[in-house]
Write a protein that holds these residues in place. Structure first.
Motif, PDB file in Angstrom:
ATOM      1  N   THR A   1      -7.436  10.986  -0.612  1.00  0.00           N
ATOM      2  CA  THR A   1      -8.415   9.800  -1.016  1.00  0.00           C
ATOM      3  C   THR A   1      -8.837   9.536   0.714  1.00  0.00           C
ATOM      4  O   THR A   1      -7.770   9.111   1.645  1.00  0.00           O
ATOM      5  N   LYS A  34     -12.346  -2.124  -2.683  1.00  0.00           N
ATOM      6  CA  LYS A  34     -13.083  -2.921  -2.242  1.00  0.00           C
ATOM      7  C   LYS A  34     -13.953  -3.537  -2.709  1.00  0.00           C
ATOM      8  O   LYS A  34     -13.833  -4.925  -2.809  1.00  0.00           O
ATOM      9  N   LEU A  86      -3.641   2.727   6.907  1.00  0.00           N
ATOM     10  CA  LEU A  86      -3.439   1.192   6.007  1.00  0.00           C
ATOM     11  C   LEU A  86      -2.600   0.549   6.865  1.00  0.00           C
ATOM     12  O   LEU A  86      -3.262  -0.777   5.907  1.00  0.00           O
ATOM     13  N   VAL A 104      -7.208   8.040   7.156  1.00  0.00           N
ATOM     14  CA  VAL A 104      -6.449   6.670   6.447  1.00  0.00           C
ATOM     15  C   VAL A 104      -6.226   5.364   7.432  1.00  0.00           C
ATOM     16  O   VAL A 104      -4.877   6.273   7.771  1.00  0.00           O
ATOM     17  N   ALA A 114      -9.590   3.437  -5.788  1.00  0.00           N
ATOM     18  CA  ALA A 114      -9.260   4.263  -4.589  1.00  0.00           C
ATOM     19  C   ALA A 114      -9.143   5.521  -4.666  1.00  0.00           C
ATOM     20  O   ALA A 114      -9.688   6.666  -4.596  1.00  0.00           O
ATOM     21  N   VAL A 167      -7.138  -2.287  -6.315  1.00  0.00           N
ATOM     22  CA  VAL A 167      -7.546  -1.361  -5.494  1.00  0.00           C
ATOM     23  C   VAL A 167      -7.230  -0.287  -5.172  1.00  0.00           C
ATOM     24  O   VAL A 167      -7.947   1.015  -4.686  1.00  0.00           O
ATOM     25  N   CYS A 168      -5.625   0.115  -5.433  1.00  0.00           N
ATOM     26  CA  CYS A 168      -5.483   1.154  -5.233  1.00  0.00           C
ATOM     27  C   CYS A 168      -5.346   1.893  -6.285  1.00  0.00           C
ATOM     28  O   CYS A 168      -5.879   3.489  -5.841  1.00  0.00           O
ATOM     29  N   VAL A 198      -6.676  -1.214   6.447  1.00  0.00           N
ATOM     30  CA  VAL A 198      -7.099  -1.356   5.368  1.00  0.00           C
ATOM     31  C   VAL A 198      -6.151  -3.137   4.806  1.00  0.00           C
ATOM     32  O   VAL A 198      -6.673  -3.474   3.972  1.00  0.00           O
ATOM     33  N   ASP A 208     -13.230   6.046   0.818  1.00  0.00           N
ATOM     34  CA  ASP A 208     -12.970   5.270  -1.228  1.00  0.00           C
ATOM     35  C   ASP A 208     -12.011   3.906  -0.746  1.00  0.00           C
ATOM     36  O   ASP A 208     -12.421   2.959  -2.014  1.00  0.00           O
ATOM     37  N   PHE A 209     -11.295   3.982   0.206  1.00  0.00           N
ATOM     38  CA  PHE A 209     -10.971   1.873   0.082  1.00  0.00           C
ATOM     39  C   PHE A 209     -11.787   1.187   0.433  1.00  0.00           C
ATOM     40  O   PHE A 209     -11.643   0.198  -0.619  1.00  0.00           O
ATOM     41  N   LEU A 249       0.269  -1.164  -0.307  1.00  0.00           N
ATOM     42  CA  LEU A 249      -0.464   0.163  -0.058  1.00  0.00           C
ATOM     43  C   LEU A 249       0.911   1.448  -0.387  1.00  0.00           C
ATOM     44  O   LEU A 249       0.889   1.848  -0.559  1.00  0.00           O
ATOM     45  N   LEU A 307       0.674   3.922  -2.940  1.00  0.00           N
ATOM     46  CA  LEU A 307       0.391   5.287  -2.598  1.00  0.00           C
ATOM     47  C   LEU A 307       1.263   6.559  -2.296  1.00  0.00           C
ATOM     48  O   LEU A 307       0.486   7.081  -1.578  1.00  0.00           O
TER      49      LEU A 307
END
Length: 498
Positions: free
Chosen positions: A464, A473, A413, A411, A435, A431-432, A416, A468-469, A398, A402
């Motif tokens: 983001t 997903k 991580l 966020v 998002a 996914v990234c 996530v 959004d994540f 991630l 990102l």
């Protein structure tokens, strides 16, 4: 519809005679007609043995057709390249060149019209045992001329680029190589004795001098990196230790689900070692010509030894070297597999030698290890399992994906990463990407293209958020099932070597 066999024979005879006397345009027309006639005949033939014989005849006629086409192209290139002709006269000449310059023979234009006064190449013996028309009285003796080949193989057809070069050409090549050595240029594989077209294809499509992928670019996979470093990197650093029974592994196979980073690991090995990287696939080692695929495999390993230390990476090796002996296996496929196994044994001799600079490492990757041939599995001495990323690995992935994307304060991580359990590295990347597009989609919703153009850049690149994540997903599902993971684990328990 009846086919006139006499007409096929007559057209074939005319095609060969026109090629023999230099009328290549007319010859090609006759050859095309013969091939079309045989194709129509095959549609009507019902007897399997008779049909097989006609297919062989069509294959031989097609090879002759390609020969004549190649000769025509070569003549056209000679006519258009006047500067090259001047070079062959003036630079690095030999006694053979002097003979052709000062005693140029007179020829009957109906027998063999030369493309340029520089070359004295005879036409190919397309008709097998039929000899060319006798030379005129002023024509030089045969000891100054190369004999025409009657072989129909693609290698012989393009032999003019390989070992069949004129003495003056070899003299120029040797002097050119000495000049490069004096100037300290990078070494270049010499195509002499090989098909120049095949060498150029391998140089263009396979060789990568610097993949530029470092260990830090690959998240997680600590055990796999450690094993690859021991198998490939350390023998180059301390070659005196890796001798005898400690000699380097001649082959390493990376096994695991798709999208877990097997190709990235191979490029990382080549970058960390500073070796020449040969990135191969099934398409780069196959050819439509009979016998040429085996030559490609052999040439690949010869080039790897020349550029050693080097790394040969064969991606999706199961498509090239699946189990032999199946009923649907083609003869050409079996020959390629045999040549690959033989060359890998030759690499073992190189790796077991004293000179560490000659190390050639074979890296392979596959998603279907159960389809590999048993003999290949033995030669791939190290078989490493590349699993799905752990929680820590998913966090690293991630961060890598990102690093250029602004994130909202909410966020987390780690959270996530926990949500993305069972996702491969490629899945996490998707996914990234999804998002990172969420805020952009919300901003341009309902706008026209002209209105989108007037939006300030700062408003497009919005942070983001965690939501959004979670939304991304839902749109991107994992690509590896639990049943697939069980199959990999069972295979590694039986055949793994970690």
């Amino acid at each position: 519809m009846s086919i006139d066999y006499t007409e096929i024979c007559e057209n074939t005879k005319l095609a060969r005679e026109n090629a023999l006397f230099g009328s290549y345009d007319t010859s090609l027309v006759y050859y095309q007609g013969v091939i079309q006639q045989i194709q129509k005949l095959l549609v009507t033939v019902k007897d399997a043995s008779k049909k097989n014989r006609w297919q062989q005849v069509r294959s031989e006629i097609n090879i002759e057709y390609e020969q004549v086409k190649d000769i025509q192209k070569t003549l056209a290139s000679f006519k258009s390249d006047s500067s090259r002709s001047a070079y062959s006269h003036n630079d690095y000449g030999s006694p053979f060149d002097d003979y052709s310059r000062h005693e140029e023979p007179t020829r009957d234009p109906d027998v063999w019209p030369p493309p340029t006064p520089v070359e004295n190449r005879p036409s190919p013996n397309i008709r097998g045992g039929v000899q060319r028309p006798a030379p005129k009285r002023n024509e030089p003796s045969n000891r100054y001329r190369s004999k025409p080949s009657s072989s129909n193989t693609p290698d012989d057809r393009r032999g003019r680029y390989g070992g069949g070069s004129r003495p003056s050409d070899r003299g120029r090549d040797n002097r050119g190589k000495d000049k490069k050595k004096e100037e300290g240029d990078e070494k270049k594989f010499d195509p002499s004795g090989h098909d120049k077209d095949l060498v150029e294809n391998l140089e263009r499509d396979i060789v990568q001098k610097n993949p530029n992928v470092h260990w830090d670019d690959i998240a997680d996979l600590v055990e796999a990196k450690k094993l690859l470093q021991e198998a490939v990197v350390l023998p180059l650093i301390i070659p005196d230790f890796f001798k005898g029974i400690r000699r380097p592994w001649k082959g390493v196979c990376m096994i695991g689900p798709p999208g877990t980073g097997k190709t990235m690991l191979a490029k990382g090995v080549a970058t960390e070692c500073g070796t020449t990287f040969f990135n191969c696939s099934a398409a780069s080692l196959t050819s439509k010509y009979r016998g040429e695929s085996e030559k490609l495999v052999r040439l690949l390993f010869e080039m790897a030894r020349f550029y050693a230390p080097s790394t040969i990476f064969i991606d999706e090796i199961d498509s090239i070297c699946s189990k032999r002996g199946s009923g649907s296996e083609h003869e050409a496929s079996r020959r390629v597999k045999s040549e690959l196994l033989i060359q890998m044994d030759g690499v073992a001799g190189v790796c077991g030698g004293e000179d560490s600079s000659k190390i050639v490492m074979v890296l392979a990757a596959t998603n279907f290890p159960w389809d590999l041939d048993e003999a290949l599995r033995r030669r791939l001495e190290k078989r490493i399992y590349i699993p799905l990323p752990t929680v820590e690995g998913r966090v690293e992935l991630l961060k890598i994906n990102l690093k250029e994307v602004p994130l909202a304060p909410d966020v987390n991580l780690m959270e996530v990463a926990k949500v993305l359990e069972g996702y491969s590295g490629a899945d996490i990347t998707n996914v990234c990407r999804d998002a990172a597009m969420m805020s952009f989609r919300r901003r341009i919703k309902g706008l026209t293209p002209d209105e989108i153009k007037r939006i300030p850049k700062e408003e497009l690149n919005m942070p983001t958020s965690m939501e959004d994540f979670l939304e991304a997903k839902k749109k991107v599902n994992k690509s590896v099932s639990q049943d697939d993971l069980k199959k990999y684990e069972e295979w590694m328990k039986e055949f793994g070597s970690v």
